[in-house]
Design a protein around this motif. Structure first.
Motif, PDB file in Angstrom:
ATOM      1  N   UNK A 105       6.236  -1.281  -9.991  1.00  0.00           N
ATOM      2  CA  UNK A 105       5.266  -0.310 -10.444  1.00  0.00           C
ATOM      3  C   UNK A 105       4.185  -0.593 -11.206  1.00  0.00           C
ATOM      4  N   UNK A 106       4.405  -2.112 -11.715  1.00  0.00           N
ATOM      5  CA  UNK A 106       3.175  -2.718 -12.360  1.00  0.00           C
ATOM      6  C   UNK A 106       2.165  -3.270 -11.556  1.00  0.00           C
ATOM      7  N   UNK A 107       2.093  -2.955 -10.314  1.00  0.00           N
ATOM      8  CA  UNK A 107       0.984  -3.785  -9.422  1.00  0.00           C
ATOM      9  C   UNK A 107      -0.106  -2.680  -9.260  1.00  0.00           C
ATOM     10  N   UNK A 108      -1.368  -3.169  -9.525  1.00  0.00           N
ATOM     11  CA  UNK A 108      -2.614  -2.432  -9.152  1.00  0.00           C
ATOM     12  C   UNK A 108      -3.261  -3.100  -8.164  1.00  0.00           C
ATOM     13  N   UNK A 109      -3.362  -2.331  -6.990  1.00  0.00           N
ATOM     14  CA  UNK A 109      -3.835  -3.022  -5.687  1.00  0.00           C
ATOM     15  C   UNK A 109      -5.484  -2.739  -5.646  1.00  0.00           C
ATOM     16  N   UNK A 110      -6.220  -3.855  -5.259  1.00  0.00           N
ATOM     17  CA  UNK A 110      -7.659  -3.659  -5.207  1.00  0.00           C
ATOM     18  C   UNK A 110      -8.196  -3.678  -3.571  1.00  0.00           C
ATOM     19  N   UNK A 111      -7.432  -4.816  -2.934  1.00  0.00           N
ATOM     20  CA  UNK A 111      -7.411  -4.856  -1.457  1.00  0.00           C
ATOM     21  C   UNK A 111      -6.076  -5.024  -0.788  1.00  0.00           C
ATOM     22  N   UNK A 112      -5.977  -4.495   0.081  1.00  0.00           N
ATOM     23  CA  UNK A 112      -4.498  -4.911   1.124  1.00  0.00           C
ATOM     24  C   UNK A 112      -4.660  -4.697   2.486  1.00  0.00           C
ATOM     25  N   UNK A 113      -4.474  -5.766   3.258  1.00  0.00           N
ATOM     26  CA  UNK A 113      -4.543  -5.710   4.768  1.00  0.00           C
ATOM     27  C   UNK A 113      -3.592  -5.065   5.307  1.00  0.00           C
ATOM     28  N   UNK A 114      -2.530  -4.191   4.643  1.00  0.00           N
ATOM     29  CA  UNK A 114      -1.534  -3.539   5.174  1.00  0.00           C
ATOM     30  C   UNK A 114      -1.519  -2.088   4.789  1.00  0.00           C
ATOM     31  N   UNK A 115      -2.599  -1.821   4.107  1.00  0.00           N
ATOM     32  CA  UNK A 115      -2.797  -0.317   3.888  1.00  0.00           C
ATOM     33  C   UNK A 115      -2.037   0.449   2.932  1.00  0.00           C
ATOM     34  N   UNK A 116      -1.943  -0.419   1.988  1.00  0.00           N
ATOM     35  CA  UNK A 116      -0.876   0.268   0.726  1.00  0.00           C
ATOM     36  C   UNK A 116      -1.928   0.289  -0.573  1.00  0.00           C
ATOM     37  N   UNK A 117      -3.056   0.739  -0.375  1.00  0.00           N
ATOM     38  CA  UNK A 117      -3.815   0.907  -1.634  1.00  0.00           C
ATOM     39  C   UNK A 117      -3.522   2.522  -2.082  1.00  0.00           C
TER      40      UNK A 117
END
Length: 117
Positions: A105-117
């Motif tokens: 839960x401590x992940x902040x995503x900025x770019x993701x090639x798997x659509x998990x934003x």
């Protein structure tokens, strides 16, 4: 959750939790050929990556690093980073997490090639 001894499957490969307590968590990451983890940051933890086998491409803030087996890199809290395997062989990385919140839960995503934003 990060349960010790459990193998977690991800779109980029998998990770195994080797050790966990209140102050640190140790994972073995296996990144499949031509795959990468999202560009991300963590608010509450730092990470130390040691390359066990393969060639890692690490993006950290605005810099790109190529790391070989035996080399390592530190990721500070709030630093944007990504781990990439741009080769045709599996990448194996030992990840040590240290901090007050050791969870996915401590992940902040900025770019993701798997659509998990």
């Amino acid at each position: 959750m990060n349960k010790k001894g459990y193998l977690y499957s991800r779109p980029w490969g998998s990770y195994l939790v080797l050790e966990k307590n209140d102050t640190y968590l140790v994972k073995m990451l296996r990144v499949n050929p031509m795959q990468k983890l999202s560009l991300q940051s963590h608010n509450c933890r730092a990470e130390h990556w040691v390359i066990c086998s393969g060639i890692a491409t690490v993006i950290k803030e605005n810099f790109k690093y190529t790391l070989l087996a035996g080399q390592s890199i530190d990721i500070k809290p709030k630093e944007k980073h990504s781990l990439q395997n741009l080769t045709e062989t599996e990448l194996c990385v030992l990840e040590l997490q240290m901090g007050e919140k050791l969870s996915e839960e401590d992940i902040v995503r900025y770019e993701d090639m798997y659509g998990r934003l």
